[in-house]
Each structure stands twice: as C-alpha cells, then as structure tokens.
Enzyme design. Structure first.
Site, PDB file in Angstrom:
ATOM      1  N   CYS A   2       0.850  -1.185   0.000  1.00  0.00           N
ATOM      2  CA  CYS A   2       0.000   0.000   0.000  1.00  0.00           C
ATOM      3  C   CYS A   2       0.887   1.237   0.000  1.00  0.00           C
ATOM      4  O   CYS A   2       2.085   1.156   0.240  1.00  0.00           O
ATOM      5  CB  CYS A   2      -0.885   0.016   1.238  1.00  0.00           C
ATOM      6  SG  CYS A   2      -1.863  -1.480   1.416  1.00  0.00           S
ATOM      7  N   ARG A  27       2.020   1.352  -5.913  1.00  0.00           N
ATOM      8  CA  ARG A  27       2.158   0.420  -4.788  1.00  0.00           C
ATOM      9  C   ARG A  27       0.864  -0.327  -4.508  1.00  0.00           C
ATOM     10  O   ARG A  27       0.859  -1.257  -3.707  1.00  0.00           O
ATOM     11  CB  ARG A  27       2.580   1.178  -3.523  1.00  0.00           C
ATOM     12  CG  ARG A  27       3.857   1.998  -3.673  1.00  0.00           C
ATOM     13  CD  ARG A  27       4.128   2.790  -2.401  1.00  0.00           C
ATOM     14  NE  ARG A  27       4.399   1.888  -1.319  1.00  0.00           N
ATOM     15  CZ  ARG A  27       5.608   1.414  -1.050  1.00  0.00           C
ATOM     16  NH1 ARG A  27       6.623   1.774  -1.788  1.00  0.00           N
ATOM     17  NH2 ARG A  27       5.784   0.568  -0.061  1.00  0.00           N
ATOM     18  N   TRP A  74      -3.429  -2.004  -1.526  1.00  0.00           N
ATOM     19  CA  TRP A  74      -3.284  -3.275  -2.232  1.00  0.00           C
ATOM     20  C   TRP A  74      -3.845  -4.307  -1.272  1.00  0.00           C
ATOM     21  O   TRP A  74      -3.277  -4.571  -0.218  1.00  0.00           O
ATOM     22  CB  TRP A  74      -1.812  -3.560  -2.534  1.00  0.00           C
ATOM     23  CG  TRP A  74      -1.625  -4.682  -3.491  1.00  0.00           C
ATOM     24  CD1 TRP A  74      -1.582  -4.614  -4.844  1.00  0.00           C
ATOM     25  CD2 TRP A  74      -1.455  -6.079  -3.182  1.00  0.00           C
ATOM     26  NE1 TRP A  74      -1.400  -5.868  -5.383  1.00  0.00           N
ATOM     27  CE2 TRP A  74      -1.317  -6.781  -4.398  1.00  0.00           C
ATOM     28  CE3 TRP A  74      -1.407  -6.810  -1.992  1.00  0.00           C
ATOM     29  CZ2 TRP A  74      -1.136  -8.167  -4.454  1.00  0.00           C
ATOM     30  CZ3 TRP A  74      -1.240  -8.184  -2.052  1.00  0.00           C
ATOM     31  CH2 TRP A  74      -1.100  -8.842  -3.268  1.00  0.00           C
ATOM     32  N   ASN A 100       0.298   0.093   6.082  1.00  0.00           N
ATOM     33  CA  ASN A 100       0.869  -0.708   4.982  1.00  0.00           C
ATOM     34  C   ASN A 100       1.575  -1.888   5.638  1.00  0.00           C
ATOM     35  O   ASN A 100       2.514  -1.694   6.412  1.00  0.00           O
ATOM     36  CB  ASN A 100       1.872   0.144   4.190  1.00  0.00           C
ATOM     37  CG  ASN A 100       2.659  -0.707   3.204  1.00  0.00           C
ATOM     38  OD1 ASN A 100       2.198  -1.753   2.766  1.00  0.00           O
ATOM     39  ND2 ASN A 100       3.878  -0.275   2.909  1.00  0.00           N
ATOM     40  N   GLY A 101       1.092  -3.089   5.390  1.00  0.00           N
ATOM     41  CA  GLY A 101       1.699  -4.260   6.028  1.00  0.00           C
ATOM     42  C   GLY A 101       0.617  -5.259   6.415  1.00  0.00           C
ATOM     43  O   GLY A 101      -0.510  -5.177   5.925  1.00  0.00           O
ATOM     44  N   GLU A 483      12.119 -14.390 -18.089  1.00  0.00           N
ATOM     45  CA  GLU A 483      11.775 -12.970 -17.914  1.00  0.00           C
ATOM     46  C   GLU A 483      10.769 -12.505 -18.969  1.00  0.00           C
ATOM     47  O   GLU A 483       9.804 -11.798 -18.660  1.00  0.00           O
ATOM     48  CB  GLU A 483      13.048 -12.114 -17.967  1.00  0.00           C
ATOM     49  CG  GLU A 483      12.845 -10.618 -17.850  1.00  0.00           C
ATOM     50  CD  GLU A 483      12.136 -10.149 -16.589  1.00  0.00           C
ATOM     51  OE1 GLU A 483      11.709  -8.987 -16.565  1.00  0.00           O
ATOM     52  OE2 GLU A 483      11.954 -10.969 -15.658  1.00  0.00           O
ATOM     53  N   LYS A 487       7.098 -10.951 -18.104  1.00  0.00           N
ATOM     54  CA  LYS A 487       6.637  -9.635 -18.584  1.00  0.00           C
ATOM     55  C   LYS A 487       5.263  -9.768 -19.248  1.00  0.00           C
ATOM     56  O   LYS A 487       4.352  -8.999 -19.011  1.00  0.00           O
ATOM     57  CB  LYS A 487       7.650  -9.020 -19.567  1.00  0.00           C
ATOM     58  CG  LYS A 487       8.929  -8.531 -18.898  1.00  0.00           C
ATOM     59  CD  LYS A 487       8.799  -7.260 -18.120  1.00  0.00           C
ATOM     60  CE  LYS A 487       8.573  -7.446 -16.651  1.00  0.00           C
ATOM     61  NZ  LYS A 487       9.609  -7.943 -15.810  1.00  0.00           N
ATOM     62  N   GLU A 490       2.455 -10.661 -16.591  1.00  0.00           N
ATOM     63  CA  GLU A 490       2.045  -9.665 -15.589  1.00  0.00           C
ATOM     64  C   GLU A 490       1.333  -8.456 -16.178  1.00  0.00           C
ATOM     65  O   GLU A 490       0.565  -7.798 -15.465  1.00  0.00           O
ATOM     66  CB  GLU A 490       3.235  -9.249 -14.723  1.00  0.00           C
ATOM     67  CG  GLU A 490       4.367  -8.567 -15.373  1.00  0.00           C
ATOM     68  CD  GLU A 490       5.480  -8.258 -14.348  1.00  0.00           C
ATOM     69  OE1 GLU A 490       6.650  -8.317 -14.732  1.00  0.00           O
ATOM     70  OE2 GLU A 490       5.143  -7.978 -13.189  1.00  0.00           O
ATOM     71  N   HIS A 506      10.827 -32.853 -23.000  1.00  0.00           N
ATOM     72  CA  HIS A 506      10.501 -33.708 -21.843  1.00  0.00           C
ATOM     73  C   HIS A 506       9.108 -33.390 -21.311  1.00  0.00           C
ATOM     74  O   HIS A 506       8.800 -33.699 -20.160  1.00  0.00           O
ATOM     75  CB  HIS A 506      11.563 -33.524 -20.744  1.00  0.00           C
ATOM     76  CG  HIS A 506      12.951 -33.806 -21.229  1.00  0.00           C
ATOM     77  ND1 HIS A 506      13.386 -35.056 -21.579  1.00  0.00           N
ATOM     78  CD2 HIS A 506      13.983 -32.964 -21.487  1.00  0.00           C
ATOM     79  CE1 HIS A 506      14.647 -34.990 -22.005  1.00  0.00           C
ATOM     80  NE2 HIS A 506      15.028 -33.737 -21.959  1.00  0.00           N
ATOM     81  N   LYS A 605       4.140  -2.644  -7.110  1.00  0.00           N
ATOM     82  CA  LYS A 605       5.556  -2.483  -7.475  1.00  0.00           C
ATOM     83  C   LYS A 605       6.494  -3.099  -6.459  1.00  0.00           C
ATOM     84  O   LYS A 605       7.466  -3.774  -6.802  1.00  0.00           O
ATOM     85  CB  LYS A 605       5.881  -1.000  -7.651  1.00  0.00           C
ATOM     86  CG  LYS A 605       7.297  -0.718  -8.093  1.00  0.00           C
ATOM     87  CD  LYS A 605       7.567  -1.273  -9.470  1.00  0.00           C
ATOM     88  CE  LYS A 605       8.976  -1.093  -9.966  1.00  0.00           C
ATOM     89  NZ  LYS A 605       9.255  -1.808 -11.190  1.00  0.00           N
TER      90      LYS A 605
END
Ligand code: AGP
Length: 610
Positions: A2, A27, A74, A100-101, A483, A487, A490, A506, A605
C-alpha cells in the site's frame, strides 16, 4: 504494497495528499481514502478503485484542512471495497489510522476487542489497530503512548500513521518491516511510504527504521523506539528531480523506462570501469572484497524479475570467476533452514529494496554469519541499509510495476562484480579489457534495438489474441525466456511459460500446435546449434515461431516465422540485449489489449508483505 502519505502544516493538506497518493499508486490501486481533521471536525472520504475517483469526490466536497493522512490500497485482508478502504476509524470516528503491512495476530486481538464491546465495520486487519489504539485513548493515554502500547501487542509488519481530533497538532507514525520516511519542511512536515510522494515539497527526508515511532508536528519531529527511547536521526538530502518520476511525454511509465535503457545502463557503469586495468571499481565492495573473492560459495537470492537477473549472474560468475554459485528464491531460502556459513557470500538483489521475502531471507542469512551484499536501485532502501556492503544499480526511479530498466541494470552490475572478482582470481588483463570494451558498447547497441519499436508493435498486433505463449532459451538466455514470459503474464494476463529449450521435449512440446506462439531467445553462443534443433522440433509440430537472434544470422530467417534481430555481443552480455525486444513485445500486446500496463491487476511495485 500500500502507499501512505500524511501532511501537517499551514497549507490545505487535501491536494498534497492526492498528489502524493497518485505518485504512490504503483504500490496498490484497489481503493483509496483520506482522513482530515480541522478545528476538531474529523472528515473521512474513501472509495473503491483509483485515486482519480477519490480526487473527483474531494473536488465536489471542496474540503480544506492543515492536517490529513491518505492511503492507496493493495488488498491483503478483505476484498477491495469502500468498507475495507483506509483510513480506518475508532467508533467515535475521531481517530484515523492508515497502514501498509499485515497484522498477523489480528484475529486474536479482534476477539479480545469484541469482548470489550468494539464493533467492526470492515474485514481488514488494520481496523484492529484503530480500536486497539482507541482502547488506550479511552484510558486517557495521549495518542503517541496509545499507539506505542497498541503496537506492543501487535505481531506482523507495519508502516502506519494515525491522527486524532483531540490532538490535532500531530501525526504519529511507526514502522516495522514496511518502509516509511518523514519529509522535513519549513513550518510543515510530511510522512510517506517513499520519497516520490513528497519530492514536490521537500528533498529533506528521514528514513524510519524497524521498531521506530515518530511524533510529527508542524514545526518538529521526534523519533523514538517503540520502547520509548529517543533517537537522533540523520536527515538525508534526496538528489532526484520531479522530471525523473514523471512520464516525460510517454503514454506509460513502462515505455518511458524501456526507452531510457541506453542511459540507465550507462549510469550503472559510469565511473565503475577501469579500461586500462581491464577491471571494475565498485566502492561499495572495497571493504569486503577479499572476503567476497575468497568465498567458498556465492548464493544469489531475490524474487520475480530480480531472481531472473540472479540466474544470469550465476552463469557470469561461474564462467568467469569460477566460484560455485547457487540461486535461491528468497521466499524459499527464508524457511528452508539453509546451510549457510561464514565462508559464504550471499547477494540479495532487489529493485525496490523493500521486498519482504528478500528482506526476511537476508536477515536469515545474516544470522548464519554469511557476508551479506545488496544490489538495489532505491537509495536508502531497507535491504541496502541492512546489507553489510553493496552496489546501487543507478537505473533511476522505476515506476511501472513491470520491471524493465532495473533488470538490464542489474545485469550490468552483476557483470561488474563478476569482472572485479575474476580479475582478482587470475583473469588476464587482455580478457578483462575485452569484457570492459564490449560493455562500453552496450548502450549504443540498445539504441539500435529500440529502433525496432514500431516493428515489434506490428508483430504484437499479430499475437494479441493468443491464449498461451512459450518462451525458450538456453544457457545465459534461459533466464531471459523466463523474464520474457513474466513480462507478458504480468501486463497482458496471457498465460506464458519460460523453459530451457532442451527441456521442451521432456513434456511442454505436447503443448505445441498452430495456436501456440513460441518465442526462441537464440543469439549466437555455446548452445546455438542445439537451439536450432529445438526450433526445428517446434516447426515440426506446427508452432508459430518468433526468434530473437543476431543481426547477421540468416539461418533464423529460414526457420522462424518472425525474427527480431539484435546487434552481436559476447555471450555474457546477450541477456541485456535479448530481453529488450521481449519487454517491447509484452508492452505492445498489453497496450493492444487496452490494458493498464503501468498498474496491472492484482500486482504492486514492491511487495512489502511476506
Ligand atoms: C517484475 O516485473 C515484478 N514487478 C516483480 O516480479 C518484481 O521483480 C519482484 O516483486 C521483486 O521486486 P524487487 O526487485 O523490488 O525486490
């Protein structure tokens, strides 16, 4: 996760809070709210969704107050809705708390408070804090004491702020695990989750550390431990301009940050290359270099994109420095009771420097006596301050949730560390010089790749309706396949997997048909011939192939449906170049789908809770 912000002064706090929340929105953007106190009146305005909605509501209300706090959420506990939005209040509605937490023992605290007659309006862990603080206020403790006593009963992580109508001359802020800074002004003061929210008003900041509480008034600030011992705190001067945290005319921060990579990569190596000596100079490692060079083992740990950078670092260090390297997901390393000794060096990579999983793993490795190094982007961040030594990547502020320029700068710094160790472990001057001279050419090669932006936008249009994607690479470029897939996942919400190309036969090869786009990361290198066979295997099953390869490589044109050509470089640096077309491909596919690439759903983020 947050974002929190607060103001106490003589100006109207409302526009300052809104501007701050907008800068913190990366955030978390599930809901937003402000609480302001003016001449004894407490006003709460909050809503589900973006800060822009809150701004509209506040504009209609035309409120003004010299004291206020704001929050952008968030969601962790309780769905995104107005009820669960912060600030949370006590039953009298004259105490506002933003947080925030995560309060881990909130259920047991809540049961105790309900027994005391408290009624809860939300499903959040944070509302427990508001009622807990109130339970001490009702015993006539002053706000700062009430917050302290409440926090003594709390387990978990927090960056929080509280204001109270009966004490309208102060903000109380406290930190444990989640970042919090105080902004020092003239006749006014600020609090925020990070400096970007208050940079427009002051460049003087104080970083709160774990277990610290601050009493902030218009004229002053006092910092003490939760256990009540006063502390003298250093005021840091921030050398970052507002321009750096604006879009600079681009439609999205992500595109701006992709296009900034020639500069950000240059900044990561500036003043750190000794061309004549064929080595690197990293002041932040000077005091620990002997111990690092003589490490029995190097462990590199991180999360997400930073973990992909760590994998590339493993290839670099094992090839050139010949030191055994292990790469660990931080969240797994933390709880695995890992075998780590004082002969080990553990490098933690984090763009934000605040990722809770990485911070927890750092503390675990530190408790086992290893040398703890940090590679971070955010200056003054917790992981940087908790590390014994380290290197800042100097990529500049990265606002887009999808990490791009931080990744390529992390690779540059890992290469610099590799060079420094390798030259100390017998790499020849000539080999060192060759690496340095090639690294210096990288920014210009990136400029050439960025010229493919329009071509990649057209290609993205071909694939915007794909339901799945497979990314394949070998050696140094296996992590780039991971990566590239991350990208795309997300920001476009298309399911994508990255795999070592040889692993495909495999199992994953069963996924291949004409509807499965397959991206091969195939620059020249030790396994080039092998990856050509892997491409043939996918062609044989009708997969649609996009290949990222060297500009002079015509072989790929014959094998792939689409090729994205990059300038040649030494294998060690190919991930810096091959990752950029994949950043652009994901970006344009997401934009084509009309998605918010800077604030993708369900993400934030910096992930400041475990
Ligand atoms: C990458 O695009 C994501 N934002 C995410 O995976 C990120 O890399 C991860 O959360 C680690 O963040 P850090 O580098 O700030 O620690």
């Amino acid at each position: 996760m947050c974002g929190i912000v607060g103001y106490i002064g003589t100006k109207n706090s409302v526009p300052i809070l809104i501007d701050g929340l907008k800068r913190l929105e990366y955030r978390g953007y599930d809901s937003a709210g402000v609480g302001i106190i003016n001449s004894g009146e407490s006003i709460l305005v909050k809503n589900k969704g973006k800060v822009s909605l809150l701004e509209e509501r506040l504009a209609d209300l035309n409120l003004s107050s010299p004291l206020g706090i704001g929050h952008t959420r968030w969601a962790t506990h309780g769905i995104p809705n107005e009820q669960n939005a912060h600030p949370h209040t006590n039953q009298d509605g004259n105490l506002f708390v933003i947080h925030n937490g995560i309060i881990e023992n909130f259920q047991s605290l809540k049961r105790g408070l309900i027994k005391l007659g408290y009624n809860f309006k939300s499903d959040t862990d944070t509302e427990v804090l508001a009622h807990l603080i109130d339970s001490f206020l009702s015993k006539d403790y002053p706000l700062s004491k009430a917050v302290q006593m409440a926090l003594n009963e709390v387990d978990g992580a927090y960056g929080l702020a509280a204001i109270y109508a009966k004490e309208p001359d102060k903000i109380i802020a406290a930190r444990k695990g989640s970042p919090l800074v105080i902004g020092v002004g003239e006749g006014e003061n600020f609090i925020a989750s990070d400096v970007s929210a208050i940079l427009a008003h002051t460049k003087k900041v104080i970083y709160l550390d774990d277990g610290e509480l601050a009493i902030i008034t218009r004229e002053n600030h006092t910092v003490k431990t939760i256990a009540d011992k006063e502390i003298e705190k250093e005021i840091h001067e921030i050398n970052m301009s507002l321009d750096e945290i604006d879009k600079g005319g681009y439609p999205h921060f992500m595109l701006k940050e992709i296009m900034e990579q020639p500069e950000s990569v240059s900044n990561s190596m500036r003043g750190r290359l000794l061309v004549d000596e064929g080595t690197a100079k990293l002041g932040g490692l000077t005091d620990v270099l002997d111990r690092l060079v003589n490490s029995k083992r190097i462990i590199i740990s991180a999360c997400g994109t930073s973990w992909h950078a760590a994998l590339v670092g493993e290839y670099m260090m094992e090839q050139y420095a010949r030191i055994p390297v292990e790469v660990e997901y931080a969240s797994e390393l933390r709880y695995r009771n890992p075998i780590i000794t004082g002969d080990d060096s553990v490098i933690f990579i984090s763009q934000s420097g605040e990722t809770a999983d990485t911070l927890a793993a750092l503390k675990e490795a530190k408790s086992k006596g290893a040398l703890i190094l940090g590679i971070c982007n955010v200056v003054g961040s917790t992981i940087a301050r908790e590390s014994q030594a380290g290197v800042y990547i100097h990529a500049g502020p990265e606002i887009g949730v999808a990490s791009t320029k931080a990744f390529t700068s992390q690779l540059v710094v890992l290469a610099l560390i590799t060079l420094l160790i390798s030259r100390r472990k017998g790499m020849s001057l000539a080999d060192g010089k060759a690496v340095v001279e090639e690294l210096i050419k990288i920014p210009d090669k990136i400029k050439l790749i960025l010229k493919m932006n329009d071509e990649i936008e057209r290609l993205a249009n071909e694939f915007k309706d794909a339901k799945n994607f497979l990314y394949l690479g070998r050696g140094y470029n296996f992590p780039v396949a991971l990566e590239g897939a991350l990208k795309l996942k997300e920001i476009s919400y298309i399911h994508a997997e990255g795999y070592p190309a040889a692993e495909m036969k495999h199992g994953p090869i069963a996924l291949i048909d004409e509807d499965m786009p397959v991206v091969f990361v195939a620059p020249k290198g030790a396994t080039y011939d092998k990856i050509l066979s892997n491409i043939e295997e996918v062609r044989a099953r009708g997969g649609r192939i996009i290949a990222v390869g060297d500009e002079k490589d015509d072989e790929l044109d014959n094998l792939a449906d689409y090729t994205l050509k990059i300038p040649e470089t030494i294998e060690m640096f190919t991930p810096i170049l091959t990752s950029i077309p994949l950043q652009l491909l994901a970006y344009h596919i997401a934009v084509n789908k009309g998605l918010n690439v800077d604030q993708p759903r369900n993400l934030a983020k910096s992930v400041t809770v475990e």
